[in-house]
Design a protein around this motif. Structure first.
Motif, PDB file in Angstrom:
ATOM      1  N   ASP A   1       1.023  -1.257  -0.074  1.00  0.00           N
ATOM      2  CA  ASP A   1       0.090   0.061  -0.059  1.00  0.00           C
ATOM      3  C   ASP A   1       0.851   1.422  -0.047  1.00  0.00           C
ATOM      4  N   ALA A   2       0.506   2.202  -0.768  1.00  0.00           N
ATOM      5  CA  ALA A   2       1.282   3.555  -0.924  1.00  0.00           C
ATOM      6  C   ALA A   2       1.173   4.183   0.442  1.00  0.00           C
ATOM      7  N   GLY A   3       1.894   4.996   0.889  1.00  0.00           N
ATOM      8  CA  GLY A   3       1.747   5.526   1.988  1.00  0.00           C
ATOM      9  C   GLY A   3       1.181   7.059   1.954  1.00  0.00           C
ATOM     10  N   VAL A   4       1.607   7.916   2.538  1.00  0.00           N
ATOM     11  CA  VAL A   4       0.916   9.299   2.165  1.00  0.00           C
ATOM     12  C   VAL A   4       1.915  10.072   1.196  1.00  0.00           C
ATOM     13  N   THR A   5       1.667  10.414   0.202  1.00  0.00           N
ATOM     14  CA  THR A   5       2.353  11.001  -1.031  1.00  0.00           C
ATOM     15  C   THR A   5       2.174  12.523  -1.134  1.00  0.00           C
ATOM     16  N   GLN A   6       3.413  13.077  -1.302  1.00  0.00           N
ATOM     17  CA  GLN A   6       3.237  14.739  -1.227  1.00  0.00           C
ATOM     18  C   GLN A   6       4.057  15.065  -2.704  1.00  0.00           C
ATOM     19  N   SER A   7       3.344  16.392  -3.248  1.00  0.00           N
ATOM     20  CA  SER A   7       4.274  17.000  -4.326  1.00  0.00           C
ATOM     21  C   SER A   7       3.960  18.099  -4.387  1.00  0.00           C
ATOM     22  N   PRO A   8       5.030  19.038  -4.841  1.00  0.00           N
ATOM     23  CA  PRO A   8       6.473  18.808  -5.276  1.00  0.00           C
ATOM     24  C   PRO A   8       7.457  18.421  -4.107  1.00  0.00           C
ATOM     25  N   THR A   9       8.423  17.449  -4.162  1.00  0.00           N
ATOM     26  CA  THR A   9       9.264  17.268  -3.150  1.00  0.00           C
ATOM     27  C   THR A   9      10.244  18.422  -2.764  1.00  0.00           C
ATOM     28  N   HIS A  10      10.565  19.135  -3.607  1.00  0.00           N
ATOM     29  CA  HIS A  10      11.370  20.449  -3.344  1.00  0.00           C
ATOM     30  C   HIS A  10      11.059  21.780  -4.511  1.00  0.00           C
ATOM     31  N   LEU A  11      10.842  22.843  -4.108  1.00  0.00           N
ATOM     32  CA  LEU A  11      10.732  24.093  -4.574  1.00  0.00           C
ATOM     33  C   LEU A  11      11.080  25.096  -4.122  1.00  0.00           C
ATOM     34  N   ILE A  12      11.638  26.247  -5.230  1.00  0.00           N
ATOM     35  CA  ILE A  12      12.081  27.308  -4.912  1.00  0.00           C
ATOM     36  C   ILE A  12      11.193  28.378  -5.379  1.00  0.00           C
ATOM     37  N   LYS A  13      10.912  29.290  -4.747  1.00  0.00           N
ATOM     38  CA  LYS A  13      10.109  30.621  -4.909  1.00  0.00           C
ATOM     39  C   LYS A  13      10.668  31.846  -4.606  1.00  0.00           C
TER      40      LYS A  13
ATOM     41  N   ARG B   1       9.814  35.832  -2.830  1.00  0.00           N
ATOM     42  CA  ARG B   1       9.278  36.525  -2.175  1.00  0.00           C
ATOM     43  C   ARG B   1       8.021  37.088  -3.005  1.00  0.00           C
ATOM     44  N   GLY B   2       6.759  36.999  -2.441  1.00  0.00           N
ATOM     45  CA  GLY B   2       5.574  37.479  -3.052  1.00  0.00           C
ATOM     46  C   GLY B   2       4.713  36.488  -3.895  1.00  0.00           C
ATOM     47  N   GLN B   3       5.515  35.566  -4.278  1.00  0.00           N
ATOM     48  CA  GLN B   3       4.842  34.446  -5.093  1.00  0.00           C
ATOM     49  C   GLN B   3       3.974  33.558  -4.218  1.00  0.00           C
ATOM     50  N   HIS B   4       3.074  32.763  -5.069  1.00  0.00           N
ATOM     51  CA  HIS B   4       2.261  31.939  -4.465  1.00  0.00           C
ATOM     52  C   HIS B   4       2.923  30.546  -4.726  1.00  0.00           C
ATOM     53  N   VAL B   5       2.370  29.569  -3.710  1.00  0.00           N
ATOM     54  CA  VAL B   5       2.424  27.990  -3.824  1.00  0.00           C
ATOM     55  C   VAL B   5       1.557  27.361  -3.638  1.00  0.00           C
ATOM     56  N   THR B   6       1.469  26.263  -4.352  1.00  0.00           N
ATOM     57  CA  THR B   6       0.311  25.089  -3.931  1.00  0.00           C
ATOM     58  C   THR B   6       1.087  23.664  -3.750  1.00  0.00           C
ATOM     59  N   LEU B   7       0.987  23.205  -2.421  1.00  0.00           N
ATOM     60  CA  LEU B   7       1.621  21.764  -2.142  1.00  0.00           C
ATOM     61  C   LEU B   7       0.150  20.887  -2.228  1.00  0.00           C
ATOM     62  N   ARG B   8       0.729  19.670  -2.708  1.00  0.00           N
ATOM     63  CA  ARG B   8      -0.479  18.597  -2.895  1.00  0.00           C
ATOM     64  C   ARG B   8      -0.238  17.410  -2.065  1.00  0.00           C
TER      65      ARG B   8
END
Lengths: 111, 117
Positions: free
Chosen positions: B1-13, B15-22
């Motif tokens: 069984d798959a565990g908890v999956t998250q994406s993305p693993t790494h990201l660089i933004k 200041r002032g930008q927006h980010v969405t994590l899943r």
């Protein structure tokens, strides 16, 4: 006073020794207590949880809970170099949805 | 069984930008929680969702928002990024929300490491 307090360490023990990690908490209504291990750069992984006063054993790990003293501890017997990590204590107050984590204790097991 | 999956693993933004994590929870788990872990600190609670409803919110500004979808996956959104938002964002799933003893053990995903420049 922090809600969950841990000594940040590092706690250094020789291989094969018993490592004792301690945690105190401030909310007397807390009912659930958890120990997580976190290797550097990784996410926390559950070691064990405890709800009742006393000891709970799982392999080389023993969790101890004393609600009167608001104290929970983790003993690691026969410590191995692979046990070197940060150990996070977490408390879930009754009726809430969140875990409150301590800052973690860094354990170093010396070969 | 798959565990908890998250994406993305790494990201660089910047200041002032927006980010969405899943995040996708363990199959059968209906509760998803989000935590922020700054280097050297323990995880700090941001949100918990259960059956698509927000059940708890930590002490974070309104720039942080989240939602849970019908398949129980979740998104964490952060607007107007600040340097101080740089952290490991952890998603955790569990069977129930504020349930009885033994009902709420959190299993964490690998995390999304956000760097804000």
């Amino acid at each position: 006073q922090k809600e969950v307090e841990q000594n940040s360490g590092p706690l250094s023990v020789p291989e094969g020794a018993i490592a004792s990690l301690n945690c105190t908490y401030s909310d007397r209504g807390s009912q659930s207590f958890f120990w997580y291990r976190q290797y550097s750069g990784k996410s926390p992984e559950l070691i064990m949880f405890i709800y009742s006063n006393g000891d709970k054993e799982d392999g080389r790990f023993t969790a101890q809970l004393n609600k009167a003293s608001q104290y929970v501890s983790l003993l690691i017997r026969d410590s191995q170099p692979s046990d070197s990590a940060t150990y996070l204590c977490a408390v879930k107050p009754s009726g809430t949805y969140k875990y409150i984590f301590g800052t973690g204790t860094r354990l170093k097991v010396l070969a | 069984d798959a565990g908890v999956t998250q994406s993305p693993t790494h990201l660089i933004k910047t200041r002032g930008q927006h980010v969405t994590l899943r995040c996708s929870p363990i199959s059968g788990h209906k509760s998803v929680s989000w935590y922020q872990q700054v280097l050297g600190q323990g995880p700090q609670f941001i949100f918990q969702y259960y059956e698509k409803e927000e059940r708890g919110r930590g002490n974070f500004p309104d720039r942080f928002s989240a939602r849970q979808f019908p398949n129980y996956s979740s998104e964490l959104n952060v607007n107007a990024l600040l340097l101080g938002d740089s952290a490991l964002y952890l998603c955790a799933s569990s069977l129930l929300s504020a349930g009885g003893l033994g009902a709420n053990v959190l299993t964490f995903g690998a995390g999304s490491r956000l760097t804000v420049l």
